[in-house]
Design a protein around this motif. Structure first.
Motif, PDB file in Angstrom:
ATOM      1  N   GLY A  78      76.085  20.715  62.055  1.00 23.34           N
ATOM      2  CA  GLY A  78      77.432  20.827  62.424  1.00 23.34           C
ATOM      3  C   GLY A  78      78.268  20.015  61.393  1.00 23.34           C
ATOM      4  N   GLU A  79      78.952  18.932  61.673  1.00 24.25           N
ATOM      5  CA  GLU A  79      79.715  18.194  60.877  1.00 24.25           C
ATOM      6  C   GLU A  79      78.855  17.054  60.686  1.00 24.25           C
ATOM      7  N   ALA A  80      77.697  16.966  60.680  1.00 24.60           N
ATOM      8  CA  ALA A  80      76.883  15.560  60.708  1.00 24.60           C
ATOM      9  C   ALA A  80      76.133  15.757  59.332  1.00 24.60           C
ATOM     10  N   TYR A  81      76.382  14.865  58.327  1.00 23.73           N
ATOM     11  CA  TYR A  81      75.268  14.776  56.986  1.00 23.73           C
ATOM     12  C   TYR A  81      74.127  14.269  57.371  1.00 23.73           C
ATOM     13  N   LEU A  82      73.058  14.925  56.728  1.00 24.30           N
ATOM     14  CA  LEU A  82      71.542  14.541  57.215  1.00 24.30           C
ATOM     15  C   LEU A  82      70.982  14.234  55.756  1.00 24.30           C
ATOM     16  N   ASP A  83      69.714  13.633  55.731  1.00 18.50           N
ATOM     17  CA  ASP A  83      69.028  13.423  54.519  1.00 18.50           C
ATOM     18  C   ASP A  83      68.236  14.850  54.268  1.00 18.50           C
ATOM     19  N   PRO A  84      68.699  15.460  52.835  1.00 20.90           N
ATOM     20  CA  PRO A  84      68.088  16.665  52.568  1.00 20.90           C
ATOM     21  C   PRO A  84      66.539  16.597  52.244  1.00 20.90           C
ATOM     22  N   LEU A  85      66.051  15.226  51.770  1.00 18.76           N
ATOM     23  CA  LEU A  85      64.665  15.083  51.464  1.00 18.76           C
ATOM     24  C   LEU A  85      63.758  15.220  52.916  1.00 18.76           C
ATOM     25  N   SER A  86      64.351  15.067  53.951  1.00 18.52           N
ATOM     26  CA  SER A  86      63.419  15.210  55.136  1.00 18.52           C
ATOM     27  C   SER A  86      63.165  16.855  55.292  1.00 18.52           C
ATOM     28  N   LEU A  87      63.820  17.795  54.843  1.00 17.07           N
ATOM     29  CA  LEU A  87      63.415  19.161  54.702  1.00 17.07           C
ATOM     30  C   LEU A  87      61.775  19.136  54.058  1.00 17.07           C
ATOM     31  N   LEU A  88      61.514  18.413  53.158  1.00 19.23           N
ATOM     32  CA  LEU A  88      60.469  18.628  52.438  1.00 19.23           C
ATOM     33  C   LEU A  88      59.327  17.953  53.013  1.00 19.23           C
ATOM     34  N   PRO A  89      58.147  18.787  53.120  1.00 13.31           N
ATOM     35  CA  PRO A  89      57.069  18.480  53.745  1.00 13.31           C
ATOM     36  C   PRO A  89      56.369  17.373  52.720  1.00 13.31           C
TER      37      PRO A  89
END
Length: 227
Positions: free
Chosen positions: A200-211
């Motif tokens: 949505g409009e919230a920014y998240l840590d992209p590194l959390s996508l990595l296993p």
């Protein structure tokens, strides 16, 4: 004799009147003061200046009056559910150096770093970390941006500065090249890719996508000694 008596009868009242006037004239002269010849109308007596007020010490500063209406505090960034580890590839390289990590702002409009910067030389290939659909491929504020909505989620990743090789609406697979790193901008002097993640409009840590397997470094290998 009658004439003398008549003269005395006239003179004595006149002499008495002169004596009375002589006694009254000095008092009137003292009260009125000497006459001023050639002056205009009589001046009113001037009032003497009032004595100066005594000097006082420094006046203390007034305390600010508190506002009647309280100022509303900024709302904190709402918490988000955990991010699933969907990524199968790093956007650039194998395990690139993280030049600058994710620094979320305390408020929606506060200062912070809404993504991570990965070291990457200009013209390095940029890959989709997971399968999805391209929702934007163009330029924003003079920089190339590619945004990909990850399949089956409300998440979308962004990459910049990138010279896009895909178009809006393209379906991409995990690891597919979507463009190359541009040399424009001064975000990283030595060159880097800014990788972002949003729900949505919230920014998240992209590194959390990595296993964990992609986050860990490769184990050390012993090489044979050549003689």
């Amino acid at each position: 004799m009658r004439e003398k008596r008549s003269v005395h009868a006239v003179l004595w009242p006149a002499v008495a009147l002169l004596l009375v006037l002589a006694a009254v004239s000095p008092l009137a002269w003292a009260e009125a003061g000497p006459p001023v010849y050639g002056a205009g109308p009589a001046r009113e007596p001037t009032t003497p200046p009032a004595p100066a007020a005594p000097e006082e010490g420094p006046v203390p500063a007034r305390e600010p009056v508190p506002s009647q209406e309280p100022v509303p505090a900024e709302e904190p960034v709402p918490s988000q559910p955990p991010v699933p580890a969907l990524a199968r590839f790093w956007p650039v390289g194998v395990r690139p150096t993280v030049v600058r990590g994710w620094d979320p702002p305390l408020t929606p409009y506060g200062r912070g770093h809404r993504g991570v910067d990965l070291a990457a030389a200009p013209k390095s290939p940029v890959r989709a970390v997971a399968a999805g659909r391209v929702t934007f491929a163009g330029r924003v504020a003079g920089k190339g941006v590619v945004s990909i909505e990850l399949s089956g989620t409300e998440l979308r990743t962004t990459y910049e500065p990138v010279r896009a090789s895909v178009d809006k609406g393209d379906e991409v697979a995990a690891g597919e090249v979507v463009g190359t790193v541009e040399a424009t901008g001064t975000h990283c002097p030595a060159g880097c890719l800014h990788w972002g993640l949003r729900r949505g409009e919230a920014y998240l840590d992209p590194l959390s996508l990595l296993p964990p397997a992609l986050l860990r470094r490769s184990p050390s290998r012993l090489l044979p000694v050549l003689t």
